[in-house]
Design an enzyme around this catalytic site. Structure first.
Site, PDB file in Angstrom:
ATOM      1  CG  ASP A   1      -2.135   0.832   1.215  1.00 35.07           C
ATOM      2  OD1 ASP A   1      -3.252   0.260   1.185  1.00 35.07           O
ATOM      3  OD2 ASP A   1      -1.959   2.024   0.766  1.00 35.07           O
TER       4      ASP A   1
ATOM      5  CB  THR B   1     -19.941   2.581 -10.712  1.00 39.03           C
ATOM      6  OG1 THR B   1     -20.022   3.655 -11.376  1.00 39.03           O
ATOM      7  CG2 THR B   1     -18.644   1.903 -11.225  1.00 39.03           C
TER       8      THR B   1
ATOM      9  CE1 TYR C   1     -15.216  -6.224  -4.188  1.00 39.12           C
ATOM     10  CE2 TYR C   1     -14.474  -4.008  -3.671  1.00 39.12           C
ATOM     11  CZ  TYR C   1     -14.434  -5.165  -3.937  1.00 39.12           C
ATOM     12  OH  TYR C   1     -13.197  -5.870  -3.625  1.00 39.12           O
ATOM     13  CG  PHE C   2     -24.352  -3.990  -5.645  1.00 40.47           C
ATOM     14  CD1 PHE C   2     -23.695  -4.899  -6.061  1.00 40.47           C
ATOM     15  CD2 PHE C   2     -25.551  -3.101  -6.224  1.00 40.47           C
ATOM     16  CE1 PHE C   2     -24.083  -5.344  -7.428  1.00 40.47           C
ATOM     17  CE2 PHE C   2     -25.951  -3.626  -7.494  1.00 40.47           C
ATOM     18  CZ  PHE C   2     -25.206  -4.564  -8.243  1.00 40.47           C
TER      19      PHE C   2
ATOM     20  CE1 TYR D   1     -13.709   3.993  -8.208  1.00 36.22           C
ATOM     21  CE2 TYR D   1     -15.918   4.428  -8.781  1.00 36.22           C
ATOM     22  CZ  TYR D   1     -14.910   3.534  -8.048  1.00 36.22           C
ATOM     23  OH  TYR D   1     -15.251   2.530  -7.422  1.00 36.22           O
TER      24      TYR D   1
ATOM     25  CB  SER E   1     -17.514  -0.389  -8.623  1.00 39.95           C
ATOM     26  OG  SER E   1     -18.807   0.582  -8.456  1.00 39.95           O
TER      27      SER E   1
ATOM     28  CG  ASN F   1      -7.930   7.237   0.425  1.00 39.83           C
ATOM     29  OD1 ASN F   1      -8.171   8.095   1.323  1.00 39.83           O
ATOM     30  ND2 ASN F   1      -8.948   6.832  -0.157  1.00 39.83           N
TER      31      ASN F   1
ATOM     32  CG  LEU G   1     -25.918   8.194   2.987  1.00 38.97           C
ATOM     33  CD1 LEU G   1     -26.509   9.718   3.138  1.00 38.97           C
ATOM     34  CD2 LEU G   1     -27.030   7.192   2.449  1.00 38.97           C
TER      35      LEU G   1
ATOM     36  CE  LYS H   1     -12.727   0.517  -8.985  1.00 45.39           C
ATOM     37  NZ  LYS H   1     -11.379  -0.212  -8.662  1.00 45.39           N
TER      38      LYS H   1
HETATM   39  C1  UD1 Z   1     -20.729   6.378  -5.211  1.00 43.62           C
HETATM   40  C2  UD1 Z   1     -20.085   6.478  -6.592  1.00 43.62           C
HETATM   41  C3  UD1 Z   1     -19.919   4.872  -6.893  1.00 43.62           C
HETATM   42  C4  UD1 Z   1     -18.555   4.304  -5.929  1.00 43.62           C
HETATM   43  C5  UD1 Z   1     -19.062   4.393  -4.605  1.00 43.62           C
HETATM   44  C6  UD1 Z   1     -17.940   4.040  -3.832  1.00 43.62           C
HETATM   45  C7  UD1 Z   1     -21.191   8.277  -7.578  1.00 43.62           C
HETATM   46  C8  UD1 Z   1     -22.431   8.624  -8.411  1.00 43.62           C
HETATM   47  N1  UD1 Z   1     -21.155   6.943  -7.376  1.00 43.62           N
HETATM   48  O1  UD1 Z   1     -21.722   5.627  -5.130  1.00 43.62           O
HETATM   49  O2  UD1 Z   1     -19.204   4.935  -8.266  1.00 43.62           O
HETATM   50  O3  UD1 Z   1     -18.437   3.197  -6.258  1.00 43.62           O
HETATM   51  O4  UD1 Z   1     -19.396   5.785  -4.333  1.00 43.62           O
HETATM   52  O5  UD1 Z   1     -18.170   3.849  -2.398  1.00 43.62           O
HETATM   53  O6  UD1 Z   1     -20.688   9.364  -6.588  1.00 43.62           O
HETATM   54  N2  UD1 Z   1     -26.129  10.772  -0.316  1.00 43.62           N
HETATM   55  C9  UD1 Z   1     -26.864  11.785   0.147  1.00 43.62           C
HETATM   56  N3  UD1 Z   1     -26.098  12.758   0.846  1.00 43.62           N
HETATM   57  C10 UD1 Z   1     -24.908  12.650   0.979  1.00 43.62           C
HETATM   58  C11 UD1 Z   1     -24.027  11.634   0.522  1.00 43.62           C
HETATM   59  C12 UD1 Z   1     -24.774  10.613  -0.329  1.00 43.62           C
HETATM   60  O7  UD1 Z   1     -27.854  12.033  -0.059  1.00 43.62           O
HETATM   61  O8  UD1 Z   1     -24.259  13.210   1.797  1.00 43.62           O
HETATM   62  C13 UD1 Z   1     -27.010  10.021  -1.298  1.00 43.62           C
HETATM   63  C14 UD1 Z   1     -26.600   9.892  -2.703  1.00 43.62           C
HETATM   64  O9  UD1 Z   1     -27.305  10.813  -3.414  1.00 43.62           O
HETATM   65  C15 UD1 Z   1     -27.128   8.338  -2.940  1.00 43.62           C
HETATM   66  C16 UD1 Z   1     -26.553   7.755  -1.877  1.00 43.62           C
HETATM   67  O10 UD1 Z   1     -26.761   8.526  -0.722  1.00 43.62           O
HETATM   68  O11 UD1 Z   1     -28.205   8.275  -3.315  1.00 43.62           O
HETATM   69  C17 UD1 Z   1     -25.387   6.896  -1.587  1.00 43.62           C
HETATM   70  O12 UD1 Z   1     -24.395   7.670  -1.926  1.00 43.62           O
HETATM   71  P1  UD1 Z   1     -22.759   7.350  -1.822  1.00 43.62           P
HETATM   72  O13 UD1 Z   1     -22.586   6.655  -0.549  1.00 43.62           O
HETATM   73  O14 UD1 Z   1     -21.970   8.459  -2.348  1.00 43.62           O
HETATM   74  O15 UD1 Z   1     -22.548   6.104  -2.937  1.00 43.62           O
HETATM   75  P2  UD1 Z   1     -23.098   6.103  -4.453  1.00 43.62           P
HETATM   76  O16 UD1 Z   1     -23.299   7.310  -4.905  1.00 43.62           O
HETATM   77  O17 UD1 Z   1     -24.035   5.084  -4.584  1.00 43.62           O
END
Ligand code: UD1
Length: 344
Positions: free
Chosen positions: A33, A129, A180-181, A152, A127, A37, A203, A156
């Site tokens: 590594d 994605t 991965y989801f 990004y 991913s 990060n 999130l 992938k």
């Molecule tokens: C994101 C990436 C995905 C990547 C993954 C890694 C995008 C479009 N996709 O997935 O390619 O593999 O991270 O973990 O960025 N949300 C909020 N508020 C926040 C943060 C997120 O409402 O502060 C919502 C987002 O709109 C989304 C959900 O939470 O609907 C999940 O978001 P996030 O955790 O960023 O994951 P992804 O967007 O699914």
């Protein structure tokens, strides 16, 4: 003798959890590594959980000569699990060259050196994605990939294609690609977990940081989607469950029981959870409030995606087992532990 597995990006979030599960399953792990990060503290966390300190080299996969030396130093590696990559979607839009260099060149160096050092098996972190906004839900592995919406995501897809082409060329190589989801949570011991640098864009780290008081409120990106409560739906997978998928996938490669030299598996729970549902589950599981406000949609967000994990369930014999509640408890325990560390 224990079989030796090389884990690139092994001090990172998913990497460190996978190292733990590999060690518990009886493998010897070598981590490389560049700590861009993650921190070296992951090694102590891993050792506290398993009692085994993994071998570690501070090395960047972009460093061909360094990698070549490392493969010679640790001869007899049976498989590579390649996590090392840059993963922030927003940053990738700002710094595309960095992403293509780290993610694509890093993989190419590994693929180039594996046959030279007699290493036959590679497990690659991909991913969901790659599916973009799927036409059918749940999404299975036969779904078409969609044009990437960020550099990004493109890395992938390109990496998957590079592996496909290398295997198609007749290289003496086997690969499993795990898509991965949304990985969330932390080890139940709270010794290892996600370490977001700066303001988290994902999130769950944003939820935990809000609950602990680092942010006043969470911004929910849109509640006007075509979903039951108007917020986006994802398939949130516990990181320990995800780590265990790597162990069974590695075993499948080493046992030479693959149906094809290249196989793809979705790693998810099969359940879609909305942003509101996740916030409320976090509050209920941990008895804390998460203040939030609804703001504009985030550009590039997918409306809804969740996995059909049937293929992994039947062929790998793997299934997500940990509940969303326990997962959100583990995320909160990890945040509280980080908070204690920040204070000292
Ligand atoms: C994101 C990436 C995905 C990547 C993954 C890694 C995008 C479009 N996709 O997935 O390619 O593999 O991270 O973990 O960025 N949300 C909020 N508020 C926040 C943060 C997120 O409402 O502060 C919502 C987002 O709109 C989304 C959900 O939470 O609907 C999940 O978001 P996030 O955790 O960023 O994951 P992804 O967007 O699914």
């Amino acid at each position: 003798m224990k079989e030796r597995i090389l884990v690139t990006g092994g001090t990172g979030y998913i990497g460190s959890h996978t190292v733990v599960e590999l060690q518990l399953a009886g493998y010897e792990v070598i981590i490389i590594d560049n700590l861009s990060n993650s921190t070296i503290d992951s090694l102590a966390g891993i050792e506290k959980i398993t009692g085994i300190k993994p071998s570690f080299e501070n090395l960047d996969c972009v460093d061909y000569v360094g990698l070549d030396y490392m493969f010679s130093k640790y001869e007899g590696i049976k498989a590579v699990i390649h996590f090392a990559a840059s993963k922030a979607v927003g940053e990738s839009v700002q710094k595309p060259i960095l992403y293509y260099r780290n993610n694509v060149n890093g993989l190419m160096n590994i693929l180039d050196l594996m046959p030279i050092h007699g290493v036959q098996n590679i497990l690659f972190s991909s991913s969901c994605t790659v599916y973009g906004e799927p036409d059918m839900l749940p999404v299975n592995e036969t779904a078409p990939t969609k044009p990437a919406t960020s550099p990004y995501g493109n890395t992938k897809q390109i990496c998957e294609e590079i592996i496909r082409d290398v295997i198609h060329s007749g290289a003496f190589m086997n690969s499993i690609i795990l898509r991965y989801f949304n990985p969330i949570g932390a080890h139940p011991s709270a010794q290892i977990g996600e370490l977001p640098i700066g303001v988290p864009s994902n999130l769950v780290p944003f939820i935990t940081q809000t609950a602990i008081g680092i942010h006043n409120k969470l911004n929910v990106f849109g509640n006007d989607y075509n979903t039951p409560d108007g917020t986006c739906i994802r398939d949130y997978i516990n990181v320990v469950d995800l780590a265990k998928a790597h162990v069974v996938a590695v075993k499948r490669m080493l046992d030479c029981v693959q149906d094809e030299p290249l196989e793809f598996f979705n790693i998810g729970t099969g359940r879609g959870v909305s942003v509101f549902e996740l916030i409320h589950a976090f509050e209920m599981s941990n008895h804390v409030k998460v203040p939030y406000t609804v703001v504009e949609r985030r550009e590039g967000d997918i409306e809804k995606v969740w996995a059909d994990p049937q293929k992994a369930n039947t062929i790998l014999g793997w299934k997500a087992e940990i509940s969303v509640e326990d997962t959100l408890k583990s995320a909160w325990n990890w945040e509280k532990r980080l908070h204690e560390t920040r204070k000292v």
